[in-house]
Design a protein around this motif. Structure first.
Motif, PDB file in Angstrom:
ATOM      1  N   THR A  49       0.984  -1.148   0.003  1.00 31.51           N
ATOM      2  CA  THR A  49       0.027  -0.001   0.039  1.00 31.51           C
ATOM      3  C   THR A  49       0.777   1.379   0.109  1.00 31.51           C
ATOM      4  OG1 THR A  49      -1.628  -1.315   1.153  1.00 31.51           O
ATOM      5  CG2 THR A  49      -1.792   1.266   1.148  1.00 31.51           C
ATOM      6  N   PRO A  50       0.842   2.272  -1.004  1.00 41.09           N
ATOM      7  CA  PRO A  50       1.512   3.386  -1.208  1.00 41.09           C
ATOM      8  C   PRO A  50       1.035   4.206  -0.149  1.00 41.09           C
ATOM      9  CG  PRO A  50       0.065   3.266  -2.859  1.00 41.09           C
ATOM     10  CD  PRO A  50      -0.163   2.085  -2.129  1.00 41.09           C
ATOM     11  N   GLY A  51       1.758   5.314   0.083  1.00 35.97           N
ATOM     12  CA  GLY A  51       1.246   6.468   1.139  1.00 35.97           C
ATOM     13  C   GLY A  51       1.851   6.298   2.421  1.00 35.97           C
ATOM     14  N   PRO A  52       1.532   7.370   3.247  1.00 34.91           N
ATOM     15  CA  PRO A  52       1.976   7.541   4.610  1.00 34.91           C
ATOM     16  C   PRO A  52       1.058   7.055   5.381  1.00 34.91           C
ATOM     17  CG  PRO A  52       1.341   9.551   3.857  1.00 34.91           C
ATOM     18  CD  PRO A  52       1.063   8.735   2.685  1.00 34.91           C
ATOM     19  N   LYS A  53       1.368   6.537   6.514  1.00 40.10           N
ATOM     20  CA  LYS A  53       0.619   6.386   7.820  1.00 40.10           C
ATOM     21  C   LYS A  53      -0.119   7.642   8.145  1.00 40.10           C
ATOM     22  CE  LYS A  53       3.164   7.041  12.078  1.00 40.10           C
ATOM     23  NZ  LYS A  53       3.752   6.342  13.206  1.00 40.10           N
ATOM     24  N   VAL A  54      -1.529   7.361   8.709  1.00 37.38           N
ATOM     25  CA  VAL A  54      -2.396   8.369   9.021  1.00 37.38           C
ATOM     26  C   VAL A  54      -2.825   8.306  10.470  1.00 37.38           C
ATOM     27  CG1 VAL A  54      -4.783   9.517   8.456  1.00 37.38           C
ATOM     28  CG2 VAL A  54      -3.387   8.424   6.520  1.00 37.38           C
ATOM     29  N   VAL A  55      -2.538   9.505  10.996  1.00 33.50           N
ATOM     30  CA  VAL A  55      -2.885   9.654  12.610  1.00 33.50           C
ATOM     31  C   VAL A  55      -3.992  10.799  12.689  1.00 33.50           C
ATOM     32  CG1 VAL A  55      -2.048   9.997  14.940  1.00 33.50           C
ATOM     33  CG2 VAL A  55      -0.688   9.094  13.135  1.00 33.50           C
ATOM     34  N   ALA A  56      -4.841  10.412  13.561  1.00 37.64           N
ATOM     35  CA  ALA A  56      -6.070  11.149  13.841  1.00 37.64           C
ATOM     36  C   ALA A  56      -6.457  11.491  15.271  1.00 37.64           C
ATOM     37  CB  ALA A  56      -7.285  11.004  13.168  1.00 37.64           C
ATOM     38  N   ALA A  57      -6.766  12.426  16.062  1.00 36.10           N
ATOM     39  CA  ALA A  57      -7.158  12.440  17.313  1.00 36.10           C
ATOM     40  C   ALA A  57      -8.610  11.977  17.453  1.00 36.10           C
ATOM     41  CB  ALA A  57      -7.320  13.957  17.785  1.00 36.10           C
ATOM     42  N   VAL A  58      -8.832  11.030  18.498  1.00 33.68           N
ATOM     43  CA  VAL A  58     -10.212  10.743  18.920  1.00 33.68           C
ATOM     44  C   VAL A  58     -10.790  11.649  20.087  1.00 33.68           C
ATOM     45  CG1 VAL A  58     -11.678   9.028  19.550  1.00 33.68           C
ATOM     46  CG2 VAL A  58      -9.974   8.468  17.895  1.00 33.68           C
ATOM     47  N   ARG A  59     -11.963  12.141  20.073  1.00 37.95           N
ATOM     48  CA  ARG A  59     -12.506  13.118  20.996  1.00 37.95           C
ATOM     49  C   ARG A  59     -14.039  12.788  21.279  1.00 37.95           C
ATOM     50  NH1 ARG A  59      -7.828  13.655  21.851  1.00 37.95           N
ATOM     51  NH2 ARG A  59      -6.758  15.382  21.588  1.00 37.95           N
ATOM     52  N   ASP A  60     -14.248  12.404  22.213  1.00 34.40           N
ATOM     53  CA  ASP A  60     -15.534  12.223  22.773  1.00 34.40           C
ATOM     54  C   ASP A  60     -16.324  10.944  21.808  1.00 34.40           C
ATOM     55  OD1 ASP A  60     -15.515  13.804  24.646  1.00 34.40           O
ATOM     56  OD2 ASP A  60     -16.257  15.622  23.525  1.00 34.40           O
ATOM     57  N   GLY A  61     -15.402  10.178  21.534  1.00 32.06           N
ATOM     58  CA  GLY A  61     -15.536   8.886  20.707  1.00 32.06           C
ATOM     59  C   GLY A  61     -15.682   9.332  19.084  1.00 32.06           C
ATOM     60  N   GLU A  62     -15.267  10.407  18.688  1.00 35.74           N
ATOM     61  CA  GLU A  62     -15.451  10.553  17.185  1.00 35.74           C
ATOM     62  C   GLU A  62     -14.027  11.042  16.552  1.00 35.74           C
ATOM     63  OE1 GLU A  62     -18.512  13.336  16.460  1.00 35.74           O
ATOM     64  OE2 GLU A  62     -20.054  11.904  17.333  1.00 35.74           O
ATOM     65  N   PHE A  63     -13.595  10.761  15.248  1.00 34.70           N
ATOM     66  CA  PHE A  63     -12.629  11.137  14.748  1.00 34.70           C
ATOM     67  C   PHE A  63     -12.994  11.632  13.283  1.00 34.70           C
ATOM     68  CE2 PHE A  63     -12.874   6.561  13.966  1.00 34.70           C
ATOM     69  CZ  PHE A  63     -12.538   6.353  12.348  1.00 34.70           C
ATOM     70  N   GLN A  64     -12.153  12.245  12.851  1.00 31.38           N
ATOM     71  CA  GLN A  64     -12.320  12.703  11.234  1.00 31.38           C
ATOM     72  C   GLN A  64     -11.094  12.986  10.645  1.00 31.38           C
ATOM     73  OE1 GLN A  64     -14.741  16.252  11.413  1.00 31.38           O
ATOM     74  NE2 GLN A  64     -15.818  15.783   9.502  1.00 31.38           N
ATOM     75  N   ILE A  65     -11.161  12.244   9.465  1.00 33.25           N
ATOM     76  CA  ILE A  65     -10.084  12.338   8.574  1.00 33.25           C
ATOM     77  C   ILE A  65     -10.265  13.254   7.261  1.00 33.25           C
ATOM     78  CG2 ILE A  65      -7.586  11.423   7.671  1.00 33.25           C
ATOM     79  CD1 ILE A  65      -8.204   9.099   9.742  1.00 33.25           C
ATOM     80  N   PRO A  66      -9.944  14.257   7.016  1.00 35.86           N
ATOM     81  CA  PRO A  66     -10.388  14.833   5.656  1.00 35.86           C
ATOM     82  C   PRO A  66      -9.461  14.231   4.522  1.00 35.86           C
ATOM     83  CG  PRO A  66      -9.168  16.460   6.975  1.00 35.86           C
ATOM     84  CD  PRO A  66      -9.181  15.397   7.778  1.00 35.86           C
ATOM     85  N   ALA A  67     -10.291  14.409   3.251  1.00 35.19           N
ATOM     86  CA  ALA A  67      -9.467  13.593   2.264  1.00 35.19           C
ATOM     87  C   ALA A  67      -7.930  14.435   1.895  1.00 35.19           C
ATOM     88  CB  ALA A  67     -10.246  13.919   0.966  1.00 35.19           C
ATOM     89  N   GLU A  68      -7.670  15.668   2.274  1.00 32.45           N
ATOM     90  CA  GLU A  68      -6.445  16.016   2.232  1.00 32.45           C
ATOM     91  C   GLU A  68      -5.350  15.390   2.991  1.00 32.45           C
ATOM     92  OE1 GLU A  68      -9.116  18.230   3.245  1.00 32.45           O
ATOM     93  OE2 GLU A  68      -9.866  18.146   1.258  1.00 32.45           O
ATOM     94  N   GLN A  69      -5.655  14.661   4.074  1.00 31.35           N
ATOM     95  CA  GLN A  69      -4.818  14.225   5.199  1.00 31.35           C
ATOM     96  C   GLN A  69      -5.173  12.778   5.239  1.00 31.35           C
ATOM     97  OE1 GLN A  69      -5.867  16.687   8.839  1.00 31.35           O
ATOM     98  NE2 GLN A  69      -4.940  18.268   7.740  1.00 31.35           N
ATOM     99  N   GLY A  70      -5.986  12.166   4.429  1.00 30.66           N
ATOM    100  CA  GLY A  70      -6.353  10.840   4.506  1.00 30.66           C
ATOM    101  C   GLY A  70      -5.623   9.846   3.866  1.00 30.66           C
ATOM    102  N   PRO A  71      -5.871   8.664   4.241  1.00 30.45           N
ATOM    103  CA  PRO A  71      -5.202   7.428   3.529  1.00 30.45           C
ATOM    104  C   PRO A  71      -5.288   7.310   2.100  1.00 30.45           C
ATOM    105  CG  PRO A  71      -7.134   6.580   4.630  1.00 30.45           C
ATOM    106  CD  PRO A  71      -6.920   8.169   4.836  1.00 30.45           C
ATOM    107  N   TRP A  72      -4.314   6.965   1.506  1.00 31.24           N
ATOM    108  CA  TRP A  72      -4.423   6.357   0.134  1.00 31.24           C
ATOM    109  C   TRP A  72      -5.144   5.270  -0.066  1.00 31.24           C
ATOM    110  CZ3 TRP A  72       1.179   7.938  -1.880  1.00 31.24           C
ATOM    111  CH2 TRP A  72       1.698   9.218  -1.739  1.00 31.24           C
TER     112      TRP A  72
END
Length: 142
Positions: A49-72
């Motif tokens: 799988t190409p591309g970097p690893k993706v990390v996001a914060a989880v707050r109050d049970g929810e997380f959001q990764i926008p496409a600009e920062q998202g996984p390939w």
């Protein structure tokens, strides 16, 4: 420590994207039925799988990764960890006394494969945003 007992994801058709561009991922994380208050979700690309690893914060049970920062597009291992309560206290600007108090509490750790949890993987497809839900358990207290 890390890991998941169950995972459900829904795929939503979106705008067509280049194969090497990120895809959006949103979701919820529960530990023993309750939303994970503070934590981190990591999507680590597996071999091929190409591309970097993706990390996001989880707050109050929810997380959001926008496409600009998202996984390939590709296959990823999903790792989720809880933020220790003393770190949460520092992040919230708590007093030194409160930080010391929380630092003395035993850590809450999410169950890992060594503790019977199942490794979870996520398949990301080009041009599709994802919605995921993770259900975890706390590791046994020693």
């Amino acid at each position: 420590m890390i890991l998941l007992l169950s995972l459900s994801c829904g795929w939503h058709a979106g705008c067509q994207s280049e194969p090497d561009s990120g895809q959006s991922v949103v979701g919820r994380v529960f530990v023993e039925g309750a939303p994970l208050e503070h934590g981190v979700i990591t999507l680590r690309p597996l071999q091929g799988t190409p591309g970097p690893k993706v990390v996001a914060a989880v707050r109050d049970g929810e997380f959001q990764i926008p496409a600009e920062q998202g996984p390939w597009p590709g296959k990823f291992e999903v790792l989720i960890s809880a933020t220790p309560s003393d770190v949460q206290a520092v992040m919230s600007g708590a007093s030194h006394e409160e930080i010391r108090k929380r630092a003395s509490e035993p850590p809450r750790i999410i169950a890992s494969p060594k503790q019977g949890a199942t490794r979870q993987h996520l398949v990301v497809k080009a041009g599709e945003s994802m919605e995921c839900e993770f259900h975890l358990k706390w590791a046994p207290v020693r």
